[in-house]
Motif scaffolding. Structure first.
Motif, PDB file in Angstrom:
ATOM      1  N   GLN A  33     -11.068 -15.213  12.368  1.00 17.18           N
ATOM      2  CA  GLN A  33     -10.861 -14.747  13.611  1.00 17.18           C
ATOM      3  C   GLN A  33     -10.890 -16.041  14.499  1.00 17.18           C
ATOM      4  O   GLN A  33     -10.194 -15.905  15.400  1.00 17.18           O
ATOM      5  CB  GLN A  33     -11.636 -13.728  14.084  1.00 17.18           C
ATOM      6  CG  GLN A  33     -11.607 -12.326  13.003  1.00 17.18           C
ATOM      7  CD  GLN A  33     -10.258 -11.633  12.965  1.00 17.18           C
ATOM      8  OE1 GLN A  33      -9.321 -11.720  13.740  1.00 17.18           O
ATOM      9  NE2 GLN A  33     -10.039 -10.818  11.783  1.00 17.18           N
ATOM     10  N   ASN A  56      -4.370  -9.523  14.151  1.00 23.86           N
ATOM     11  CA  ASN A  56      -4.713  -8.087  13.339  1.00 23.86           C
ATOM     12  C   ASN A  56      -3.443  -7.420  12.614  1.00 23.86           C
ATOM     13  O   ASN A  56      -2.398  -7.332  13.305  1.00 23.86           O
ATOM     14  CB  ASN A  56      -5.382  -6.931  14.497  1.00 23.86           C
ATOM     15  CG  ASN A  56      -6.451  -7.908  15.139  1.00 23.86           C
ATOM     16  OD1 ASN A  56      -6.651  -7.970  16.407  1.00 23.86           O
ATOM     17  ND2 ASN A  56      -7.602  -7.983  14.228  1.00 23.86           N
ATOM     18  N   GLY A  57      -3.888  -7.160  11.322  1.00 22.77           N
ATOM     19  CA  GLY A  57      -2.904  -6.265  10.699  1.00 22.77           C
ATOM     20  C   GLY A  57      -1.732  -7.532  10.089  1.00 22.77           C
ATOM     21  O   GLY A  57      -0.804  -6.729   9.588  1.00 22.77           O
ATOM     22  N   ALA A  58      -1.898  -8.690  10.344  1.00 18.84           N
ATOM     23  CA  ALA A  58      -0.938  -9.504   9.729  1.00 18.84           C
ATOM     24  C   ALA A  58      -0.812  -9.480   8.144  1.00 18.84           C
ATOM     25  O   ALA A  58       0.325  -9.734   7.741  1.00 18.84           O
ATOM     26  CB  ALA A  58      -1.214 -10.846  10.218  1.00 18.84           C
ATOM     27  N   GLY A  59      -2.094  -9.149   7.624  1.00 17.12           N
ATOM     28  CA  GLY A  59      -2.138  -8.997   6.104  1.00 17.12           C
ATOM     29  C   GLY A  59      -2.988 -10.266   5.474  1.00 17.12           C
ATOM     30  O   GLY A  59      -2.958 -10.607   4.259  1.00 17.12           O
ATOM     31  N   LYS A  60      -3.949 -10.645   6.357  1.00 17.23           N
ATOM     32  CA  LYS A  60      -4.933 -11.752   6.080  1.00 17.23           C
ATOM     33  C   LYS A  60      -6.008 -11.403   4.692  1.00 17.23           C
ATOM     34  O   LYS A  60      -5.997 -11.891   3.831  1.00 17.23           O
ATOM     35  CB  LYS A  60      -5.660 -12.192   6.975  1.00 17.23           C
ATOM     36  CG  LYS A  60      -4.683 -12.703   8.091  1.00 17.23           C
ATOM     37  CD  LYS A  60      -5.511 -13.501   9.188  1.00 17.23           C
ATOM     38  CE  LYS A  60      -6.488 -12.575  10.146  1.00 17.23           C
ATOM     39  NZ  LYS A  60      -5.542 -11.479  10.753  1.00 17.23           N
ATOM     40  N   THR A  61      -6.548 -10.295   5.010  1.00 21.56           N
ATOM     41  CA  THR A  61      -7.522  -9.655   4.419  1.00 21.56           C
ATOM     42  C   THR A  61      -6.626  -9.131   2.854  1.00 21.56           C
ATOM     43  O   THR A  61      -7.221  -9.359   1.822  1.00 21.56           O
ATOM     44  CB  THR A  61      -8.228  -8.128   4.725  1.00 21.56           C
ATOM     45  OG1 THR A  61      -8.861  -8.705   5.854  1.00 21.56           O
ATOM     46  CG2 THR A  61      -9.003  -7.761   3.886  1.00 21.56           C
ATOM     47  N   THR A  62      -5.455  -8.577   3.064  1.00 19.60           N
ATOM     48  CA  THR A  62      -4.541  -8.120   1.850  1.00 19.60           C
ATOM     49  C   THR A  62      -4.426  -9.336   1.069  1.00 19.60           C
ATOM     50  O   THR A  62      -4.503  -9.404  -0.366  1.00 19.60           O
ATOM     51  CB  THR A  62      -3.330  -7.492   2.388  1.00 19.60           C
ATOM     52  OG1 THR A  62      -3.551  -6.567   3.148  1.00 19.60           O
ATOM     53  CG2 THR A  62      -2.515  -7.239   0.967  1.00 19.60           C
ATOM     54  N   GLU A 108     -14.997  -9.452   4.580  1.00 14.83           N
ATOM     55  CA  GLU A 108     -15.224  -9.034   5.874  1.00 14.83           C
ATOM     56  C   GLU A 108     -15.993  -8.045   5.847  1.00 14.83           C
ATOM     57  O   GLU A 108     -16.298  -7.336   4.883  1.00 14.83           O
ATOM     58  CB  GLU A 108     -13.763  -8.771   6.448  1.00 14.83           C
ATOM     59  CG  GLU A 108     -13.651  -8.433   7.662  1.00 14.83           C
ATOM     60  CD  GLU A 108     -12.285  -7.682   8.179  1.00 14.83           C
ATOM     61  OE1 GLU A 108     -12.115  -8.122   8.998  1.00 14.83           O
ATOM     62  OE2 GLU A 108     -11.685  -7.128   7.149  1.00 14.83           O
ATOM     63  N   TYR A 144       0.875  -1.291  -0.049  1.00 13.03           N
ATOM     64  CA  TYR A 144      -0.005   0.040  -0.005  1.00 13.03           C
ATOM     65  C   TYR A 144       1.067   1.351   0.131  1.00 13.03           C
ATOM     66  O   TYR A 144       1.577   1.666   1.191  1.00 13.03           O
ATOM     67  CB  TYR A 144      -0.840   0.035   1.088  1.00 13.03           C
ATOM     68  CG  TYR A 144      -1.883  -1.168   1.286  1.00 13.03           C
ATOM     69  CD1 TYR A 144      -3.208  -1.500   0.580  1.00 13.03           C
ATOM     70  CD2 TYR A 144      -1.687  -2.347   2.336  1.00 13.03           C
ATOM     71  CE1 TYR A 144      -3.750  -2.157   0.512  1.00 13.03           C
ATOM     72  CE2 TYR A 144      -2.394  -3.250   2.419  1.00 13.03           C
ATOM     73  CZ  TYR A 144      -3.767  -3.257   1.378  1.00 13.03           C
ATOM     74  OH  TYR A 144      -4.749  -4.309   1.557  1.00 13.03           O
TER      75      TYR A 144
HETATM   76  P1  ATP Z   1      -7.325  -8.051  10.538  1.00 13.24           P
HETATM   77  O1  ATP Z   1      -7.161  -9.250  11.339  1.00 13.24           O
HETATM   78  O2  ATP Z   1      -7.065  -6.680  11.622  1.00 13.24           O
HETATM   79  O3  ATP Z   1      -8.360  -7.792   9.963  1.00 13.24           O
HETATM   80  P2  ATP Z   1      -5.348  -8.419   8.554  1.00 13.24           P
HETATM   81  O4  ATP Z   1      -4.603  -9.679   8.986  1.00 13.24           O
HETATM   82  O5  ATP Z   1      -6.432  -8.688   7.742  1.00 13.24           O
HETATM   83  O6  ATP Z   1      -5.917  -7.762   9.790  1.00 13.24           O
HETATM   84  P3  ATP Z   1      -4.847  -6.496   6.804  1.00 13.24           P
HETATM   85  O7  ATP Z   1      -6.298  -5.671   6.791  1.00 13.24           O
HETATM   86  O8  ATP Z   1      -4.457  -7.105   5.490  1.00 13.24           O
HETATM   87  O9  ATP Z   1      -4.521  -7.386   7.760  1.00 13.24           O
HETATM   88  O10 ATP Z   1      -3.540  -5.293   6.904  1.00 13.24           O
HETATM   89  C1  ATP Z   1      -2.374  -5.560   6.715  1.00 13.24           C
HETATM   90  C2  ATP Z   1      -1.534  -4.287   6.794  1.00 13.24           C
HETATM   91  O11 ATP Z   1      -1.889  -3.512   5.654  1.00 13.24           O
HETATM   92  C3  ATP Z   1      -1.772  -3.526   8.124  1.00 13.24           C
HETATM   93  O12 ATP Z   1      -0.620  -3.070   8.499  1.00 13.24           O
HETATM   94  C4  ATP Z   1      -2.763  -2.292   7.572  1.00 13.24           C
HETATM   95  O13 ATP Z   1      -2.815  -1.068   8.311  1.00 13.24           O
HETATM   96  C5  ATP Z   1      -2.144  -1.965   5.986  1.00 13.24           C
HETATM   97  N1  ATP Z   1      -3.394  -1.901   5.194  1.00 13.24           N
HETATM   98  C6  ATP Z   1      -4.337  -2.441   4.920  1.00 13.24           C
HETATM   99  N2  ATP Z   1      -5.116  -1.819   3.870  1.00 13.24           N
HETATM  100  C7  ATP Z   1      -4.591  -0.737   3.835  1.00 13.24           C
HETATM  101  C8  ATP Z   1      -4.683   0.430   2.883  1.00 13.24           C
HETATM  102  N3  ATP Z   1      -5.994   0.522   2.097  1.00 13.24           N
HETATM  103  N4  ATP Z   1      -3.989   1.417   2.828  1.00 13.24           N
HETATM  104  C9  ATP Z   1      -2.891   1.359   3.684  1.00 13.24           C
HETATM  105  N5  ATP Z   1      -2.376   0.291   4.507  1.00 13.24           N
HETATM  106  C10 ATP Z   1      -3.196  -0.574   4.580  1.00 13.24           C
END
Ligand code: ATP
Length: 237
Positions: free
Chosen positions: A195, A41-47, A88, A16
């Motif tokens: 989760q 949280n924030g590990a990158g799963k959604t990404t 999500e 990002y």
């Molecule tokens: P959660 O369990 O909290 O949903 P996650 O494992 O799904 O978290 P992601 O949402 O993939 O994590 O986020 C991974 C990293 O990328 C985090 O540091 C987040 O802040 C960052 N991030 C996610 N989306 C964006 C965005 N649109 N712009 C900038 N940074 C982003």
């Protein structure tokens, strides 16, 4: 062929802007599997799920679906070609009814296939049939989650990417996990971000652990459930 994984991520990085959210991620999902991705949280799963769908796009590495490179395809094309995502949150159209939401999920199918698809989803989720004409925005969180999964199934995917929401009642969560197993039994491969790692690993053939954008562990669902480090970090034990 059975030797080619249904889904492969090869050395994926996703950014990002200047932030690297995925770092050299390689995973695979075989046809017919349920594979669970766990991580803080924030590990990158959604990404990771979004990268499979091409938005955001991987900055390096490859995404292969049934052996075909889909890294550079646009999201609509990826969806039409057999991958569906139930993201999500409550990403249903709040002002549309249940039936209208389902129709949106099958917008590129013919009308008889849409009718068939709706019947199929109502068979899986009797609760949605009871509420066919209710506006989605007025339904409970669990019902909206069911609708989000149902809408994803309308495109007749071969691979379902699913990320159920936090904070659902235990009974609803149990129902959703049961449905995921039914969906797999019907021939859909499932890549699940959840989760509730405990339950998600119970139904998983395999799992991956993601930490700050990197895959740090891969194992069978059973072994991950029994792993003391995993229990301590992710299963609240
Ligand atoms: P959660 O369990 O909290 O949903 P996650 O494992 O799904 O978290 P992601 O949402 O993939 O994590 O986020 C991974 C990293 O990328 C985090 O540091 C987040 O802040 C960052 N991030 C996610 N989306 C964006 C965005 N649109 N712009 C900038 N940074 C982003």
């Amino acid at each position: 062929t059975t030797a080619t994984p249904m889904l492969q991520l090869q050395n994926i990085q996703t950014h990002y802007g200047a932030i690297r959210a995925l770092n050299d991620v390689s995973i695979h999902v075989n046809q017919g599997e349920i594979v669970t991705l766990i991580g803080s949280n924030g590990a990158g799963k959604t990404t990771m799920l979004m990268t499979i769908c091409g938005s955001p796009r991987a900055t390096t590495g490859k995404v292969l679906f049934e052996g075909k490179d889909i890294t550079r395809l646009d999201t609509h094309r990826i969806m039409r070609d057999g991958i569906a995502i139930s993201p999500e949150g409550r990403r249903v159209f709040p002002d549309l009814t249940v039936t209208e939401n389902l129709k949106m999920g099958g917008f590129f199918l013919g009308s008889s296939a849409i009718e068939e698809g709706i019947e199929h989803v109502f068979g899986l989720f009797p609760r949605l049939r009871e509420r066919a004409n209710q506006r989605a925005g007025t339904m409970s969180g669990g019902e909206q989650q069911m609708l989000a999964i149902g809408r994803a199934l309308m495109s007749k995917p071969r691979l379902l990417l699913d990320e159920p929401t936090l904070g659902l009642a235990p009974l609803i969560i149990a129902q959703i996990f049961e449905i995921i197993q039914t969906i797999r039994a019907e021939g859909v491969t499932v890549f699940l971000v959840e989760q509730n790692a405990n339950k998600a690993l119970q139904i998983a053939d395999r799992g991956y652990v993601l930490e700050t954008g990197r895959v740090v562990l891969e194992d069978s669902g059973k072994s991950l459930l029994g792993n003391p480090d995993i229990r301590k970090a992710y299963l609240g034990a």
